[in-house]
Write a protein that holds these residues in place. Sequence first.
Motif, mmCIF file in Angstrom:
data_model
loop_
_atom_site.group_PDB
_atom_site.id
_atom_site.type_symbol
_atom_site.label_atom_id
_atom_site.label_comp_id
_atom_site.label_asym_id
_atom_site.label_seq_id
_atom_site.Cartn_x
_atom_site.Cartn_y
_atom_site.Cartn_z
ATOM 1 N N VAL A 1 -48.212 -3.445 -4.085
ATOM 2 C CA VAL A 1 -46.832 -3.673 -4.467
ATOM 3 C C VAL A 1 -45.807 -2.614 -3.849
ATOM 4 N N LYS A 2 -44.890 -3.004 -3.095
ATOM 5 C CA LYS A 2 -43.728 -1.968 -2.692
ATOM 6 C C LYS A 2 -42.562 -2.141 -3.449
ATOM 7 N N GLU A 3 -41.474 -1.202 -3.139
ATOM 8 C CA GLU A 3 -40.118 -1.141 -3.864
ATOM 9 C C GLU A 3 -39.717 -2.705 -4.249
ATOM 10 N N ASN A 4 -39.496 -3.389 -3.211
ATOM 11 C CA ASN A 4 -39.019 -4.787 -3.364
ATOM 12 C C ASN A 4 -39.720 -5.918 -2.790
ATOM 13 N N SER A 5 -41.093 -5.754 -2.618
ATOM 14 C CA SER A 5 -41.951 -6.738 -1.961
ATOM 15 C C SER A 5 -43.336 -6.496 -2.510
ATOM 16 N N VAL A 6 -44.433 -7.490 -1.772
ATOM 17 C CA VAL A 6 -45.605 -7.387 -2.299
ATOM 18 C C VAL A 6 -46.182 -7.829 -1.083
ATOM 19 N N VAL A 7 -47.224 -7.271 -0.730
ATOM 20 C CA VAL A 7 -48.423 -7.643 0.079
ATOM 21 C C VAL A 7 -49.506 -8.133 -0.527
ATOM 22 N N ILE B 1 -49.274 -20.915 -3.519
ATOM 23 C CA ILE B 1 -50.625 -20.318 -4.003
ATOM 24 C C ILE B 1 -51.040 -19.079 -3.195
ATOM 25 N N LYS B 2 -51.129 -17.699 -3.738
ATOM 26 C CA LYS B 2 -51.502 -16.635 -3.067
ATOM 27 C C LYS B 2 -52.895 -16.070 -3.627
ATOM 28 N N ASN C 1 -55.537 -10.316 2.725
ATOM 29 C CA ASN C 1 -55.496 -11.394 3.896
ATOM 30 C C ASN C 1 -54.383 -12.060 4.445
ATOM 31 N N THR C 2 -53.273 -11.513 3.994
ATOM 32 C CA THR C 2 -51.940 -12.099 4.522
ATOM 33 C C THR C 2 -51.105 -10.768 4.682
ATOM 34 N N PRO C 3 -50.768 -10.121 5.985
ATOM 35 C CA PRO C 3 -50.277 -9.093 6.321
ATOM 36 C C PRO C 3 -48.476 -9.177 5.947
ATOM 37 N N LYS C 4 -48.182 -10.462 5.866
ATOM 38 C CA LYS C 4 -46.815 -10.353 5.883
ATOM 39 C C LYS C 4 -46.471 -9.884 4.365
ATOM 40 N N GLU C 5 -45.158 -9.273 4.345
ATOM 41 C CA GLU C 5 -44.491 -8.916 2.786
ATOM 42 C C GLU C 5 -43.587 -9.976 2.557
ATOM 43 N N GLU C 6 -43.957 -10.281 1.149
ATOM 44 C CA GLU C 6 -43.094 -11.443 0.677
ATOM 45 C C GLU C 6 -41.963 -10.404 -0.303
ATOM 46 N N PRO C 7 -40.803 -10.573 -0.261
ATOM 47 C CA PRO C 7 -39.741 -10.278 -1.013
ATOM 48 C C PRO C 7 -39.975 -10.742 -2.584
#
Length: 532
Positions: free
Chosen positions: A306-312, A299-300, A315-321
Amino acid sequence: MVKRVAIVGAGVSGLASIKCCLEEGLEPTCFERSCDLGGLWRFTEHVEEGRASLYKSVVSNSSKEMSCYSDFPFPEDYPNFVPNSLFLEYLKLYSTQFNLLRCICFNTKVCSITKRPDFDVSGQWEVVTVHEGKQSSDIFDAVMVCTGFLTNLHLPLDSFPGIQTFKGQYFHSRQYKHPDIFKDKRVLVVGMGNSGTDIAVEASHLAKKVFLSTTGGAWVISRVFDSGYPWDMIFMTRFQNMLRNLLPTPIVSWLISKKMNSWFNHVNYGVAPEDRTQLREPVLNDELPGRIITGKVLIKPSIKEVKENSVVFNNTPKEEPIDIIVFATGYTFAFPFLEESIVKVEDGQASLYKYIFPAHLPKPTLAVIGLIKPLGSMIPTGETQARWVVQVLKGAITLPPPSVMMREVNERKKNKHSGFGLCYCKALQTDYITYIDDLLTSFNAKPDLRAMLLTDPRLALSIFFGPCSPYHFRLTGPGKWEGARKAILTQWDRTVKSTKTRTVQESSSSFETLLKLFGFLALLVAVFLIFL
């Protein structure tokens, strides 16, 4: 006098409208743009324009005893929660039983519905349709619009910065059909409604990783409720509804929260609704907590970028592919065949008296069926609306003047809450039992429990303390069904029959029998205190 009625759409509300018209001697003609009946419940591999779309695994969220037509129970061997294929079969059984197919024009699109020049006197409408490329028009005394509100997808891409740069695949949940596309992919589902949650859970069985993004959270409940019975047969009773409406909203919200958290702690799982006062439709899903606790669904919060191959996420700085994004962001509704001056849609709702009649029209000969979100099944809601509408069209019910109806509509739009009971503050939301009873009272079809307690106490107790099943609505008044009483008194038998496919000997003790006796006596005392 109203005689000929045009009905737009042959889904659950359209079929009920045809039957109601036939019962009262009217002449319905139903226009269905697709090749078959069923509306939402007819699965197709491809999305069809102008028709609701569902995925292969859809199962009803309301149990069969609570979501049937009020004079036509589901077959006994059907499961309590019905897969879409069986639901469609049920609708076909219904249409065959009451000979409805003769009134339906398939593959016929309604292009426009306009008032006749003498509308202020006649109340008539000109309906223009297209069938196999040929356009035709006809005159009708009244129109019943049964197109639902799950056809126009809501996809606010501007709310997701960077989505245009995303190199993966993204689509609205309306386009989803099968989970195969998620195999070995990293999947993000945006929106925690019923569809979004279903898709996330399905994807988690095949995908490499699944994220479920929610802004406001939601209460999640299982179809399997207390003692293994269907949730709505326990929750939707006249007794409980009365108690909820008598209590201050903060207390009701606290009780609901306590009940929801008895299955699992929603805060610990990251899904608890942020606003716990205003009622939001609960999410019906039997698997979600299990998928979360095993790490199959994460749950997020809402999406920051939204980036080319990931999402931010916020409140959570880590990019998720991410490989695939599914937007389960809901629907808007419109009536493209009607002029805006007839039904104007603003802020997710229309100016409809009782959620049915355009309040400003001098003649009440156009009705919208099913444009409502009760905390209950749509089939008995739409059917009751159709029964009420037919009584209006016949002249048995007289509506207030347009000015009075507009005043009531405007008051409803203000969303002023009384401070008691559940807070229905979202567009189109309403209290299911209170709303149905209001319509039934208008044409003398609401059961009189006080009188019934003296003449048929067993039935009165079943109606008050038991599930508010659709059979209640056929005990009296126009359209009375002789089988209603039996259907009410045997509903629990049918519920258990579909699950008890292996006979098991029940154990009993004298202590247990004594407790049941005391419980029955306490029940009788409570009844007399309430009714006398």
